[in-house]
Design a protein around this motif. Structure first.
Motif, PDB file in Angstrom:
ATOM      1  N   LYS A  29       0.808  -1.225   0.000  1.00 14.13           N
ATOM      2  CA  LYS A  29       0.000   0.000   0.000  1.00 14.13           C
ATOM      3  C   LYS A  29       0.844   1.280   0.000  1.00 14.13           C
ATOM      4  CE  LYS A  29      -3.956  -2.140   0.453  1.00 14.13           C
ATOM      5  NZ  LYS A  29      -4.956  -2.151  -0.619  1.00 14.13           N
ATOM      6  N   LEU A  30       1.972   1.239   0.698  1.00 12.78           N
ATOM      7  CA  LEU A  30       2.712   2.498   0.898  1.00 12.78           C
ATOM      8  C   LEU A  30       4.113   2.477   0.285  1.00 12.78           C
ATOM      9  CD1 LEU A  30       1.851   3.139   4.691  1.00 12.78           C
ATOM     10  CD2 LEU A  30       0.629   4.003   2.688  1.00 12.78           C
ATOM     11  N   GLY A  31       4.569   1.286  -0.134  1.00 15.42           N
ATOM     12  CA  GLY A  31       5.948   1.138  -0.607  1.00 15.42           C
ATOM     13  C   GLY A  31       6.286   2.087  -1.753  1.00 15.42           C
ATOM     14  N   GLY A  32       7.446   2.748  -1.637  1.00 21.67           N
ATOM     15  CA  GLY A  32       7.949   3.590  -2.727  1.00 21.67           C
ATOM     16  C   GLY A  32       7.122   4.831  -3.001  1.00 21.67           C
ATOM     17  N   ARG A  33       6.249   5.236  -2.109  1.00 24.61           N
ATOM     18  CA  ARG A  33       5.388   6.388  -2.380  1.00 24.61           C
ATOM     19  C   ARG A  33       5.755   7.627  -1.575  1.00 24.61           C
ATOM     20  NH1 ARG A  33      -0.636   4.681  -1.972  1.00 24.61           N
ATOM     21  NH2 ARG A  33      -0.806   6.782  -2.791  1.00 24.61           N
ATOM     22  N   GLY A  34       6.800   7.518  -0.769  1.00 27.18           N
ATOM     23  CA  GLY A  34       7.242   8.688   0.006  1.00 27.18           C
ATOM     24  C   GLY A  34       6.269   9.077   1.105  1.00 27.18           C
TER      25      GLY A  34
END
Ligand code: PMP
Length: 413
Positions: free
Chosen positions: A322-327
């Motif tokens: 859900k949150l990986g690599g999204r800053g």
């Protein structure tokens, strides 16, 4: 704005599910507690004596039965049973009482009670364990937040502070699989803690090795032995080591122990002698029959890992998905312990925890992992995956991730 509206829509849908999920405290799940049930049958009305045949029913045995002291010698990594005290069921009580005794009577290195001094300060590496900070607050000890660097102690800052200020009397460390980071201190940090110059001659490190055997797999963290290095430097009296079987057998009915120099342990024994006529030795017999020895205890932990590891994996995989690599956030991926630390972008943690609560997911209060409940950048959230079921964790983490997205979007709107 469009993004906020979309996320709000998803959030309202989640709220409508009326969930009631709890990821607040690091408690063992019931399947973990079940692993220890056979221990209850190991002491009976006709068979209850210690390994040496002593009767554990009466008063006495102030610092533990011999086989329990032997086990804690290995558990706490000290070199003789004179360096060990096996107390009641709670290491937190031992820590609290140790601080209380330093406040009221001074230490083995100085008879000046800390409580008689104008100011007493503790260094609090953070994020850290809220109950350590509560002990300081309770006794009016001023806490100095020392923020971790790359999930390890900021040892340069610690060295600088303890060298300059003799009112700094102690510090808290959870050295392995820390609470809440799940990370462990590096060998170099251990060396420097053991060797550093302290302005106070009665400075103490409260080395709370609560998760020393709590590995998730056979890929384990190994930490350097602080007490051994301190001994070699002539600084052995600065180290108090703590641990318990709370997350090994029963959280409310385990065995707790402390370790340190013979001088420190004799000091503690002299105080214990005033407060008790002996611990619950029948519980110690029960535990020692169950484990056999330290190798037996370690074997038992493999069964815990089998139950807990999938729970940690679910948390990490949903965070990544859900949150990986999204800053939007970063998180730790521990090899053991009870916690995962989630860091949002600055100024979002409180909002995430509030949003999650409204959607039926209880998280540890934002800020709780810092002294005075004050996370200066409002980023840290402690996730405790052991108690809920895997299905509950999945539902909870979907919502947590949505709340991270929404809080971030609101902030940037
Ligand atoms: N120390 C740490 C770091 C902990 O996380 C916990 C439990 N959450 C404790 C101590 C409490 O240990 P005990 O049950 O032995 O009092």
């Amino acid at each position: 704005m469009a993004e906020v509206a979309t996320l709000q829509g998803l959030y309202e849908e989640a709220k409508a599910k009326n969930l009631a999920l709890d990821m607040t405290r690091g408690k063992p799940g019931s399947e973990q507690l079940d692993l220890t049930l056979p221990m209850l049958d190991l002491v009976t009305s006709s068979d209850y004596k210690t390994a040496a045949g002593a009767d554990p029913r009466n008063y006495g045995g102030l610092d533990g039965i011999p086989e329990a002291k032997e086990l804690f010698k290995e558990f706490l990594e000290v070199s003789s049973t004179d360096e060990v005290i096996v107390g009641g069921n709670s290491s937190l009580t031992l820590m609290h009482d140790t601080v209380a005794r330093c406040m009221s009577h001074g230490t083995a290195s100085s008879s000046t009670p800390w409580g008689k001094l104008e100011k007493v300060k503790f260094l609090c590496p953070s994020p850290g364990y809220d109950r350590h900070f509560a002990i300081c607050e309770h006794f009016g000890i001023e806490m100095i937040t020392v923020e971790n660097v790359n999930n390890d102690l900021d040892i340069a800052k610690i060295e600088e502070l303890v060298a300059a200020d003799d009112s700094i009397k102690g510090m808290w460390v959870v050295p392995k699989y820390g609470n809440p980071t799940g990370t462990s201190v590096a060998d170099e940090v251990v060396d420097r803690l053991a060797k550093m110059n302290t302005a106070a001659n009665d400075f103490r490190i409260f080395w709370d090795n609560a998760y020393t055997v709590h590995h998730l797999s056979d890929d384990v963290d190994v930490i350097k032995n602080l007490f051994e290095v301190a001994k070699a430097e002539g600084n052995e009296d600065r180290v108090f080591i703590f641990g318990s079987t709370s997350k090994i057998t029963f959280a409310g009915s385990g065995m707790a122990g402390m370790g340190g120099s013979v001088k420190n342990m004799d000091w503690m024994r002299s105080h214990l002698n005033i407060s008790t006529i002996g611990p619950d030795k029948i519980n110690q017999v029960r535990h020692m029959r169950f484990f056999g020895d330290f190798a037996g205890l370690q074997q038992h932990m493999v069964k815990h890992a089998e139950l807990i590891k999938p729970k940690f994996e679910v948390v990490i995989s949903i965070l990544e998905e859900k949150l990986g690599g999204r800053g939007l956030a970063s998180w730790t991926n521990p090899k053991g312990g009870y916690f995962i630390s989630l860091d949002t972008n600055q100024g979002c943690a409180k909002r995430v925890v509030a949003l999650a609560a409204e959607a039926g997911v209880k998280l540890t209060a934002a800020g709780a992992t810092f002294p005075y409940k004050n996370d200066p950048r409002d980023t840290n959230i402690r996730l405790a995956p052991t108690l809920p079921s895997i299905d509950e964790i999945k539902q909870a983490m979907e919502i947590v991730c949505l709340c991270v997205e929404l809080a971030d979007a609101e902030k940037n709107a």
